[in-house]
Design a protein around this motif. Structure first.
Motif, PDB file in Angstrom:
ATOM      1  N   PRO A 162      50.991  15.445  49.577  1.00 52.43           N
ATOM      2  CA  PRO A 162      49.440  16.148  49.871  1.00 52.43           C
ATOM      3  C   PRO A 162      50.003  17.917  49.492  1.00 52.43           C
ATOM      4  CG  PRO A 162      49.505  15.269  52.422  1.00 52.43           C
ATOM      5  CD  PRO A 162      50.401  14.534  51.040  1.00 52.43           C
ATOM      6  N   LEU A 163      49.363  18.409  48.886  1.00 55.56           N
ATOM      7  CA  LEU A 163      49.044  19.815  49.259  1.00 55.56           C
ATOM      8  C   LEU A 163      48.205  20.051  49.656  1.00 55.56           C
ATOM      9  CD1 LEU A 163      48.763  19.839  44.535  1.00 55.56           C
ATOM     10  CD2 LEU A 163      51.025  20.129  45.750  1.00 55.56           C
ATOM     11  N   SER A 164      48.856  21.319  50.299  1.00 56.37           N
ATOM     12  CA  SER A 164      47.402  22.349  51.114  1.00 56.37           C
ATOM     13  C   SER A 164      47.919  23.569  50.417  1.00 56.37           C
ATOM     14  CB  SER A 164      48.448  22.064  51.988  1.00 56.37           C
ATOM     15  OG  SER A 164      49.978  21.784  52.592  1.00 56.37           O
ATOM     16  N   GLN A 165      46.374  24.955  51.051  1.00 56.36           N
ATOM     17  CA  GLN A 165      46.628  26.118  51.366  1.00 56.36           C
ATOM     18  C   GLN A 165      47.250  26.377  52.168  1.00 56.36           C
ATOM     19  OE1 GLN A 165      42.763  26.268  49.568  1.00 56.36           O
ATOM     20  NE2 GLN A 165      43.385  27.205  47.994  1.00 56.36           N
ATOM     21  N   ARG A 166      47.990  27.884  51.913  1.00 55.81           N
ATOM     22  CA  ARG A 166      48.594  28.635  53.349  1.00 55.81           C
ATOM     23  C   ARG A 166      47.543  29.003  53.392  1.00 55.81           C
ATOM     24  NH1 ARG A 166      53.313  31.967  49.653  1.00 55.81           N
ATOM     25  NH2 ARG A 166      51.876  32.800  50.634  1.00 55.81           N
ATOM     26  N   ILE A 167      47.639  29.325  54.673  1.00 56.59           N
ATOM     27  CA  ILE A 167      46.488  30.097  55.721  1.00 56.59           C
ATOM     28  C   ILE A 167      46.558  31.498  55.432  1.00 56.59           C
ATOM     29  CG2 ILE A 167      46.622  31.019  58.560  1.00 56.59           C
ATOM     30  CD1 ILE A 167      47.573  28.140  59.360  1.00 56.59           C
ATOM     31  N   ASP A 168      47.789  32.164  54.942  1.00 57.20           N
ATOM     32  CA  ASP A 168      47.680  33.590  54.402  1.00 57.20           C
ATOM     33  C   ASP A 168      46.953  34.284  53.346  1.00 57.20           C
ATOM     34  OD1 ASP A 168      49.903  32.460  53.454  1.00 57.20           O
ATOM     35  OD2 ASP A 168      51.589  33.755  54.439  1.00 57.20           O
ATOM     36  N   ASP A 169      46.996  32.458  52.557  1.00 53.80           N
ATOM     37  CA  ASP A 169      46.625  32.779  51.041  1.00 53.80           C
ATOM     38  C   ASP A 169      45.538  31.917  51.436  1.00 53.80           C
ATOM     39  OD1 ASP A 169      48.385  33.431  49.924  1.00 53.80           O
ATOM     40  OD2 ASP A 169      48.881  30.849  49.308  1.00 53.80           O
ATOM     41  N   ARG A 170      44.452  32.318  52.733  1.00 56.52           N
ATOM     42  CA  ARG A 170      42.921  31.905  52.817  1.00 56.52           C
ATOM     43  C   ARG A 170      42.149  33.834  51.938  1.00 56.52           C
ATOM     44  NH1 ARG A 170      42.728  28.786  58.734  1.00 56.52           N
ATOM     45  NH2 ARG A 170      43.179  27.388  57.915  1.00 56.52           N
ATOM     46  N   PRO A 171      41.258  32.520  52.100  1.00 50.64           N
ATOM     47  CA  PRO A 171      40.375  34.240  50.795  1.00 50.64           C
ATOM     48  C   PRO A 171      39.825  35.716  51.945  1.00 50.64           C
ATOM     49  CG  PRO A 171      39.276  31.965  50.563  1.00 50.64           C
ATOM     50  CD  PRO A 171      39.671  31.479  51.526  1.00 50.64           C
ATOM     51  N   GLU A 172      39.917  34.936  53.516  1.00 48.09           N
ATOM     52  CA  GLU A 172      39.337  35.425  53.917  1.00 48.09           C
ATOM     53  C   GLU A 172      40.730  36.442  54.595  1.00 48.09           C
ATOM     54  OE1 GLU A 172      38.572  32.672  54.500  1.00 48.09           O
ATOM     55  OE2 GLU A 172      39.160  32.085  56.790  1.00 48.09           O
ATOM     56  N   VAL A 173      41.442  36.004  54.635  1.00 49.94           N
ATOM     57  CA  VAL A 173      43.012  36.846  55.429  1.00 49.94           C
ATOM     58  C   VAL A 173      43.608  37.556  54.071  1.00 49.94           C
ATOM     59  CG1 VAL A 173      45.371  36.365  55.638  1.00 49.94           C
ATOM     60  CG2 VAL A 173      43.347  34.529  56.045  1.00 49.94           C
ATOM     61  N   VAL A 174      43.590  36.822  52.692  1.00 51.61           N
ATOM     62  CA  VAL A 174      43.769  37.627  51.286  1.00 51.61           C
ATOM     63  C   VAL A 174      42.948  39.002  51.809  1.00 51.61           C
ATOM     64  CG1 VAL A 174      43.858  38.004  49.215  1.00 51.61           C
ATOM     65  CG2 VAL A 174      44.313  35.862  50.522  1.00 51.61           C
ATOM     66  N   ALA A 175      41.649  39.571  52.172  1.00 50.61           N
ATOM     67  CA  ALA A 175      40.404  39.918  51.915  1.00 50.61           C
ATOM     68  C   ALA A 175      40.966  41.250  52.068  1.00 50.61           C
ATOM     69  CB  ALA A 175      39.231  39.872  51.998  1.00 50.61           C
ATOM     70  N   LYS A 176      41.842  40.577  53.761  1.00 52.55           N
ATOM     71  CA  LYS A 176      41.948  41.458  55.035  1.00 52.55           C
ATOM     72  C   LYS A 176      43.282  41.921  54.671  1.00 52.55           C
ATOM     73  CE  LYS A 176      43.632  41.834  59.982  1.00 52.55           C
ATOM     74  NZ  LYS A 176      44.048  41.244  61.011  1.00 52.55           N
ATOM     75  N   ARG A 177      44.354  41.188  54.192  1.00 52.46           N
ATOM     76  CA  ARG A 177      45.456  41.541  53.675  1.00 52.46           C
ATOM     77  C   ARG A 177      45.457  43.124  52.656  1.00 52.46           C
ATOM     78  NH1 ARG A 177      49.023  36.980  51.969  1.00 52.46           N
ATOM     79  NH2 ARG A 177      50.998  38.462  51.463  1.00 52.46           N
ATOM     80  N   LEU A 178      44.152  42.606  51.779  1.00 48.52           N
ATOM     81  CA  LEU A 178      44.428  44.176  50.451  1.00 48.52           C
ATOM     82  C   LEU A 178      43.698  45.020  51.053  1.00 48.52           C
ATOM     83  CD1 LEU A 178      42.568  41.250  48.006  1.00 48.52           C
ATOM     84  CD2 LEU A 178      45.339  43.082  47.571  1.00 48.52           C
ATOM     85  N   LYS A 179      42.975  44.993  52.225  1.00 48.74           N
ATOM     86  CA  LYS A 179      41.890  45.717  52.401  1.00 48.74           C
ATOM     87  C   LYS A 179      43.411  46.874  53.389  1.00 48.74           C
ATOM     88  CE  LYS A 179      38.247  47.618  55.353  1.00 48.74           C
ATOM     89  NZ  LYS A 179      38.003  47.088  56.398  1.00 48.74           N
ATOM     90  N   ASN A 180      44.418  46.366  54.060  1.00 47.40           N
ATOM     91  CA  ASN A 180      45.494  47.401  54.658  1.00 47.40           C
ATOM     92  C   ASN A 180      46.183  48.167  53.713  1.00 47.40           C
ATOM     93  OD1 ASN A 180      44.522  46.247  57.041  1.00 47.40           O
ATOM     94  ND2 ASN A 180      45.495  44.898  57.197  1.00 47.40           N
ATOM     95  N   TYR A 181      46.389  46.697  52.621  1.00 43.17           N
ATOM     96  CA  TYR A 181      47.008  47.521  51.801  1.00 43.17           C
ATOM     97  C   TYR A 181      47.005  48.292  51.508  1.00 43.17           C
ATOM     98  CZ  TYR A 181      49.260  48.118  47.663  1.00 43.17           C
ATOM     99  OH  TYR A 181      49.669  49.261  45.806  1.00 43.17           O
ATOM    100  N   SER A 182      45.354  49.051  50.540  1.00 39.05           N
ATOM    101  CA  SER A 182      45.140  50.208  50.115  1.00 39.05           C
ATOM    102  C   SER A 182      44.952  51.042  51.578  1.00 39.05           C
ATOM    103  CB  SER A 182      43.507  49.172  49.615  1.00 39.05           C
ATOM    104  OG  SER A 182      43.126  48.562  48.945  1.00 39.05           O
ATOM    105  N   LEU A 183      44.482  50.991  52.734  1.00 38.97           N
ATOM    106  CA  LEU A 183      44.392  51.992  53.497  1.00 38.97           C
ATOM    107  C   LEU A 183      45.686  52.373  53.642  1.00 38.97           C
ATOM    108  CD1 LEU A 183      42.543  50.598  56.237  1.00 38.97           C
ATOM    109  CD2 LEU A 183      42.104  52.546  55.274  1.00 38.97           C
ATOM    110  N   GLN A 184      47.331  51.641  53.736  1.00 39.09           N
ATOM    111  CA  GLN A 184      48.441  52.791  53.826  1.00 39.09           C
ATOM    112  C   GLN A 184      48.809  53.308  52.331  1.00 39.09           C
ATOM    113  OE1 GLN A 184      51.591  49.251  53.655  1.00 39.09           O
ATOM    114  NE2 GLN A 184      51.990  49.717  55.817  1.00 39.09           N
ATOM    115  N   THR A 185      48.648  52.104  51.085  1.00 37.10           N
ATOM    116  CA  THR A 185      48.803  52.529  50.071  1.00 37.10           C
ATOM    117  C   THR A 185      48.746  53.890  49.477  1.00 37.10           C
ATOM    118  OG1 THR A 185      49.612  50.506  50.158  1.00 37.10           O
ATOM    119  CG2 THR A 185      50.004  52.060  47.651  1.00 37.10           C
ATOM    120  N   GLU A 186      47.031  53.524  49.132  1.00 39.44           N
ATOM    121  CA  GLU A 186      46.248  54.709  49.311  1.00 39.44           C
ATOM    122  C   GLU A 186      46.806  56.673  49.105  1.00 39.44           C
ATOM    123  OE1 GLU A 186      42.104  54.301  49.357  1.00 39.44           O
ATOM    124  OE2 GLU A 186      43.029  53.037  47.814  1.00 39.44           O
TER     125      GLU A 186
END
Ligand code: AMP
Length: 224
Positions: A162-186
């Motif tokens: 069976p295939l699975s989805q990584r926990i850190d690929d879940r949309p809500e987790v990705v959205a959080k990582r993207l937000k943190n990324y923007s805060l840090q990089t902008e």
């Protein structure tokens, strides 16, 4: 007495690549390396190598890396200075550095960057891409629903497991990582904008963005 001073010519391309997780930064970096023979200096990769080799730096850096926090500036700046000196005047591309304005300013003092490649992929596109990503965890094989589907839905092509989805690929987790990324990089992008060296590349896929980057880098190297 005659003193012989060694003249080290600054590289034509002293670039930084910036892009969110999932923006295709890794693919773009490897294409730049392949097409232009540029040295790729990825601080994450270099640090992981130090950790594996259990060097002094690796031992000091690992506890910060394990908890997901930034390695202290003095360690990372020494590492980057060492790596830039090691390429000996060749063109280079920094990846993963600088992550803060302090790092960017220190870098600019010692080794001024002359081009910042800023990859802009809409966050909804990244979230959608990751939502469709399934992995076979034991082997790391990755499938993308819609353009790289497994032969049997939900099953690995090779083992049938069976295939699975990584926990850190879940949309809500990705959205959080993207937000943190923007805060840090902008702030870092804004600092480089004040120097007038940022080039934005917008698009939904790497194949859409890549030709523009390739053209720009080729022209930049030719002009410097
Ligand atoms: P990366 O693979 O770029 O996500 O980096 C992995 C880890 O290495 C990060 O979570 C940090 O602990 C460390 N690291 C990489 N680059 C830097 C940097 N510019 N400043 C501080 N820590 C860094």
């Amino acid at each position: 007495m005659v003193r012989i001073s060694s003249i080290v010519r600054a590289a034509a391309l002293r670039a930084v690549i910036i892009g969110a997780p999932g923006s295709g930064k890794g693919t773009v970096s490897s294409r730049i390396v392949k097409d232009f023979g540029v040295s790729h200096i990825s601080t994450g990769d270099k640090l992981r190598d130090h950790v594996t080799r259990a060097t002094d730096l690796g031992k000091q850096a690992s506890k910060f890396m394990n908890e997901g926090s930034l390695v202290p500036d003095e360690l990372i700046i020494d590492l980057v200075a060492h790596e830039i000196n090691a390429v000996n005047g060749a063109n280079y591309l920094l990846d993963g550095f600088p992550r803060t304005i302090e790092q960017a300013k220190k870098l600019q003092d010692k080794f001024p960057v002359n081009l910042v490649l800023n990859l802009i992929v809409p966050h909804e596109v990244i979230i959608e891409r990751v939502r469709n990503r399934w992995v076979h965890l034991p082997s790391g094989r990755v499938y993308n629903i819609g353009f790289n589907d497994p032969k049997v839905q939900g099953k690995d092509d090779v083992t049938g497991e069976p295939l699975s989805q990584r926990i850190d690929d879940r949309p809500e987790v990705v959205a959080k990582r993207l937000k943190n990324y923007s805060l840090q990089t902008e702030p870092v992008i804004n600092y480089y904008k004040t120097l007038g060296i940022v080039e934005d590349f917008k698009g939904n896929t790497t194949n859409e963005i890549w030709p523009k980057i390739k053209k720009h880098v080729a022209e930049f190297i030719a002009a410097n």
